[in-house]
Design a protein around this motif. Structure first.
Motif, PDB file in Angstrom:
ATOM      1  N   GLU A 337      -3.994  -2.063  -2.966  1.00  0.00           N
ATOM      2  CA  GLU A 337      -3.091  -2.140  -1.822  1.00  0.00           C
ATOM      3  C   GLU A 337      -1.879  -1.225  -2.018  1.00  0.00           C
ATOM      4  OE1 GLU A 337      -0.393  -5.446   0.616  1.00  0.00           O
ATOM      5  OE2 GLU A 337      -1.951  -6.111  -0.779  1.00  0.00           O
ATOM      6  N   GLN A 338      -1.367  -1.202  -3.224  1.00  0.00           N
ATOM      7  CA  GLN A 338      -0.195  -0.372  -3.503  1.00  0.00           C
ATOM      8  C   GLN A 338      -0.537   1.116  -3.396  1.00  0.00           C
ATOM      9  OE1 GLN A 338       1.576  -1.198  -7.291  1.00  0.00           O
ATOM     10  NE2 GLN A 338       3.327   0.159  -6.962  1.00  0.00           N
ATOM     11  N   GLU A 339      -1.717   1.513  -3.920  1.00  0.00           N
ATOM     12  CA  GLU A 339      -2.145   2.911  -3.826  1.00  0.00           C
ATOM     13  C   GLU A 339      -2.380   3.312  -2.374  1.00  0.00           C
ATOM     14  OE1 GLU A 339      -4.506   3.372  -8.111  1.00  0.00           O
ATOM     15  OE2 GLU A 339      -5.598   2.898  -6.270  1.00  0.00           O
ATOM     16  N   ALA A 340      -2.988   2.425  -1.585  1.00  0.00           N
ATOM     17  CA  ALA A 340      -3.258   2.727  -0.181  1.00  0.00           C
ATOM     18  C   ALA A 340      -1.957   2.928   0.597  1.00  0.00           C
ATOM     19  CB  ALA A 340      -4.084   1.614   0.438  1.00  0.00           C
ATOM     20  N   LYS A 341      -0.964   2.058   0.369  1.00  0.00           N
ATOM     21  CA  LYS A 341       0.313   2.197   1.075  1.00  0.00           C
ATOM     22  C   LYS A 341       1.033   3.482   0.664  1.00  0.00           C
ATOM     23  CE  LYS A 341       1.329  -2.657   2.124  1.00  0.00           C
ATOM     24  NZ  LYS A 341       2.287  -3.761   1.958  1.00  0.00           N
ATOM     25  N   ALA A 342       0.927   3.820  -0.625  1.00  0.00           N
ATOM     26  CA  ALA A 342       1.566   5.059  -1.085  1.00  0.00           C
ATOM     27  C   ALA A 342       0.902   6.276  -0.457  1.00  0.00           C
ATOM     28  CB  ALA A 342       1.497   5.141  -2.612  1.00  0.00           C
ATOM     29  N   ALA A 343      -0.441   6.252  -0.353  1.00  0.00           N
ATOM     30  CA  ALA A 343      -1.164   7.379   0.262  1.00  0.00           C
ATOM     31  C   ALA A 343      -0.852   7.473   1.751  1.00  0.00           C
ATOM     32  CB  ALA A 343      -2.662   7.223   0.036  1.00  0.00           C
ATOM     33  N   ALA A 344      -0.790   6.326   2.437  1.00  0.00           N
ATOM     34  CA  ALA A 344      -0.469   6.336   3.868  1.00  0.00           C
ATOM     35  C   ALA A 344       0.956   6.831   4.112  1.00  0.00           C
ATOM     36  CB  ALA A 344      -0.652   4.938   4.438  1.00  0.00           C
ATOM     37  N   PHE A 345       1.883   6.436   3.257  1.00  0.00           N
ATOM     38  CA  PHE A 345       3.267   6.884   3.388  1.00  0.00           C
ATOM     39  C   PHE A 345       3.363   8.396   3.154  1.00  0.00           C
ATOM     40  CE2 PHE A 345       7.583   7.550   1.616  1.00  0.00           C
ATOM     41  CZ  PHE A 345       8.309   7.154   2.725  1.00  0.00           C
ATOM     42  N   HIS A 346       2.551   8.919   2.217  1.00  0.00           N
ATOM     43  CA  HIS A 346       2.545  10.356   1.947  1.00  0.00           C
ATOM     44  C   HIS A 346       2.031  11.119   3.174  1.00  0.00           C
ATOM     45  CE1 HIS A 346       2.217  14.112  -0.252  1.00  0.00           C
ATOM     46  NE2 HIS A 346       0.954  14.214   0.136  1.00  0.00           N
ATOM     47  N   ILE A 347       0.992  10.602   3.825  1.00  0.00           N
ATOM     48  CA  ILE A 347       0.461  11.228   5.039  1.00  0.00           C
ATOM     49  C   ILE A 347       1.522  11.234   6.142  1.00  0.00           C
ATOM     50  CG2 ILE A 347      -1.270  11.023   6.864  1.00  0.00           C
ATOM     51  CD1 ILE A 347      -3.167   9.853   4.755  1.00  0.00           C
ATOM     52  N   LEU A 348       2.256  10.129   6.269  1.00  0.00           N
ATOM     53  CA  LEU A 348       3.332  10.058   7.256  1.00  0.00           C
ATOM     54  C   LEU A 348       4.419  11.092   6.954  1.00  0.00           C
ATOM     55  CD1 LEU A 348       4.837   8.748   9.616  1.00  0.00           C
ATOM     56  CD2 LEU A 348       5.656   6.983   8.028  1.00  0.00           C
ATOM     57  N   GLN A 349       4.764  11.247   5.681  1.00  0.00           N
ATOM     58  CA  GLN A 349       5.776  12.230   5.308  1.00  0.00           C
ATOM     59  C   GLN A 349       5.327  13.659   5.643  1.00  0.00           C
ATOM     60  OE1 GLN A 349       6.464  11.210   1.120  1.00  0.00           O
ATOM     61  NE2 GLN A 349       8.548  10.597   1.655  1.00  0.00           N
ATOM     62  N   GLN A 350       4.033  13.948   5.413  1.00  0.00           N
ATOM     63  CA  GLN A 350       3.515  15.276   5.741  1.00  0.00           C
ATOM     64  C   GLN A 350       3.576  15.520   7.248  1.00  0.00           C
ATOM     65  OE1 GLN A 350       2.613  17.697   3.491  1.00  0.00           O
ATOM     66  NE2 GLN A 350       3.487  16.223   2.058  1.00  0.00           N
ATOM     67  N   TYR A 351       3.300  14.474   8.038  1.00  0.00           N
ATOM     68  CA  TYR A 351       3.381  14.598   9.496  1.00  0.00           C
ATOM     69  C   TYR A 351       4.825  14.876   9.936  1.00  0.00           C
ATOM     70  CZ  TYR A 351       3.085  13.286  14.444  1.00  0.00           C
ATOM     71  OH  TYR A 351       3.177  13.282  15.812  1.00  0.00           O
ATOM     72  N   GLU A 352       5.770  14.146   9.340  1.00  0.00           N
ATOM     73  CA  GLU A 352       7.182  14.375   9.659  1.00  0.00           C
ATOM     74  C   GLU A 352       7.619  15.777   9.233  1.00  0.00           C
ATOM     75  OE1 GLU A 352       9.179  11.229   7.667  1.00  0.00           O
ATOM     76  OE2 GLU A 352       8.909   9.779   9.299  1.00  0.00           O
ATOM     77  N   LYS A 353       7.097  16.241   8.099  1.00  0.00           N
ATOM     78  CA  LYS A 353       7.456  17.575   7.628  1.00  0.00           C
ATOM     79  C   LYS A 353       6.993  18.646   8.607  1.00  0.00           C
ATOM     80  CE  LYS A 353       6.937  20.649   3.627  1.00  0.00           C
ATOM     81  NZ  LYS A 353       6.299  20.835   2.300  1.00  0.00           N
ATOM     82  N   LYS A 354       5.782  18.488   9.163  1.00  0.00           N
ATOM     83  CA  LYS A 354       5.287  19.448  10.152  1.00  0.00           C
ATOM     84  C   LYS A 354       6.151  19.438  11.410  1.00  0.00           C
ATOM     85  CE  LYS A 354       0.452  19.420   8.683  1.00  0.00           C
ATOM     86  NZ  LYS A 354      -0.955  19.104   9.068  1.00  0.00           N
ATOM     87  N   LEU A 355       6.609  18.237  11.814  1.00  0.00           N
ATOM     88  CA  LEU A 355       7.494  18.165  12.972  1.00  0.00           C
ATOM     89  C   LEU A 355       8.807  18.895  12.701  1.00  0.00           C
ATOM     90  CD1 LEU A 355       7.044  14.448  14.155  1.00  0.00           C
ATOM     91  CD2 LEU A 355       6.145  16.503  15.258  1.00  0.00           C
ATOM     92  N   MET A 356       9.364  18.687  11.524  1.00  0.00           N
ATOM     93  CA  MET A 356      10.648  19.318  11.196  1.00  0.00           C
ATOM     94  C   MET A 356      10.512  20.834  11.084  1.00  0.00           C
ATOM     95  SD  MET A 356      12.557  16.637   8.609  1.00  0.00           S
ATOM     96  CE  MET A 356      11.178  16.377   7.497  1.00  0.00           C
ATOM     97  N   GLU A 357       9.337  21.332  10.655  1.00  0.00           N
ATOM     98  CA  GLU A 357       9.121  22.770  10.609  1.00  0.00           C
ATOM     99  C   GLU A 357       9.155  23.382  12.000  1.00  0.00           C
ATOM    100  OE1 GLU A 357       5.450  23.219   8.544  1.00  0.00           O
ATOM    101  OE2 GLU A 357       6.337  22.937   6.555  1.00  0.00           O
TER     102      GLU A 357
END
Length: 411
Positions: A337-357
């Motif tokens: 569960e902890q690994e899954a949440k960390a991976a999902a949060f990383h995907i969200l961060q990448q999405y936000e990074k693309k928006l900020m670019e």
């Protein structure tokens, strides 16, 4: 400095024996003959260093004191040339080296480009090569003013170009222009700006046109934000003319966008099953030589190539490299569960990074991550601040006729 002078003029290591040693030293001091690094010897010998010029002044002193003089070592440039008189190849090589150094120092071996962002360095180097400016060109053939002018002509967005020669380097400094949108829109067709999305206006700076709203107010998609018409008033505050312009403004709105992403709890990962093996190679033009064990089938190869270069951008047609062979096997794993949440949060961060670019600001994050035994689901909304304003044609009206209005009022 003294050591350098002694090396250039030559010096010797000398030993004196017998006779009146102390008188010998006193006479040398009296006549200004320099001796250094004096060393006494149990055999009543005196060892010291003396320059070649002063050595030839020791004759009268030797006869007066009765000492015997022995030369132990010879040092310096004069003796080096004397030893090398029969080595003609050495002097010939030294002469050829000097000629080559003189010839090569008169050419450009490094073309350095700085300040460029939009146009890449390889692209500019390729253009210069087409114009005849390449590595190895004679410095006398390079006209810095002409080089700068050609670059400005080829790349119109450059505001300023300077070229100068320093040693064997051609340094080209480029300053790319920052052209304001106002300058670009002076000769464009009149238009309005309308909202491209629903939201709340947070900032608005109008450069051309008449604003129809203000920060803090809501806007709907398609709503008029800036009108491309200016109403010109006379002293009586009457509109006497309509002036149509290309509406231009920086308008930022805050709005919400939905976010949804699924991540499986099961995943595959490549696991190495054999020890990695390395091979090496050298490539010179069309020639290729490799050593090491040949690779097996179904192996992954990672190639690292290292081209040789003399200067920053002057590459030779020679390179060497390393090839790493690895064999993997895909193996399935189950995320915690902890690994899954960390991976999902990383995907969200990448999405936000693309928006900020893209120039979008993240105002708030309202995304929740939930995990069940099969899937990790991220859902919610992101509140963002982005630029809005879509150009639409403006419908022109007839110009006001003040003379007609006044005649009607008087009648």
């Amino acid at each position: 400095m003294k050591n350098l002078f002694s090396f250039l003029t030559g010096y010797m290591k000398v030993c004196i024996q017998g006779g009146q040693t102390e008188r010998f030293l006193n006479l040398c001091i009296a006549r200004g003959i320099a001796l250094w690094s004096l060393m006494g010897d149990p055999k009543k010998e005196l060892v010291f260093f003396i320059s070649v010029r002063h050595f030839f002044l020791l004759g009268p002193i030797r006869r007066k004191t009765g000492v015997k003089i022995h030369i132990l070592e010879k040092h310096g440039l004069p003796f080096f040339f004397a030893y090398s008189r029969k080595r003609k190849a050495f002097f010939l090589g030294f002469l050829v080296f000097g000629i080559l150094l003189f010839f090569l120092s008169g050419r450009i071996w490094n073309i350095h480009i700085e300040g460029n962002i939009t146009n890449s360095t390889p692209e500019i180097l390729e253009f210069l090569e087409e114009e005849g400016v390449l590595h190895g060109i004679s410095k006398s053939s390079v006209n810095c003013s002409s080089v700068a002018a050609k670059i400005r002509e080829k790349y119109p967005k450059t505001a300023w170009v300077a070229a100068k020669i320093q040693g064997t380097r051609l340094i080209i400094t480029i300053k790319e222009g920052v052209f304001s949108d106002t300058d670009k829109t002076l000769d464009r067709e009149p238009c309005n700006l309308v909202a491209s999305e629903d939201g709340i206006i947070v900032d608005m700076v109008t450069r051309a046109g008449t604003p129809q709203t203000e920060p803090g107010k809501k806007c709907k998609k398609g709503q008029l934000l800036v009108m491309g018409r200016l109403d010109l008033h006379n002293d009586s505050q009457e509109i006497y003319q309509y002036k149509y312009v290309h509406a231009d403004a920086d308008i930022y709105i805050r709005r919400q966008i939905p976010y949804y992403a699924e991540l499986s709890m099961k995943y595959e990962k490549a696991i190495p099953i054999e020890k990695e093996k390395r091979r090496f190679y050298i490539k010179a033009g069309s020639l290729y030589m490799e050593w090491g064990r040949p690779p097996k089938k179904n192996n992954d190869c990672i190639v690292e190539d290292f081209p040789l270069r003399i200067t920053e951008n002057f590459f030779l047609p020679v390179s060497f490299g390393k090839i790493t062979d690895r064999k993997y096997k895909n193996q399935r794993f189950l995320r915690t569960e902890q690994e899954a949440k960390a991976a999902a949060f990383h995907i969200l961060q990448q999405y936000e990074k693309k928006l900020m670019e893209k120039g979008v600001q993240i105002f708030s994050n309202n995304v929740k991550i939930e995990v069940d035994h099969l899937t990790c689901i991220s859902r919610g909304t992101l509140e963002i601040i982005e630029k809005t304003g879509r150009e639409v044609p403006i419908e022109k009206q007839e110009q006001p006729d003040l003379q007609l209005e006044r005649t009607t009022e008087n009648g």
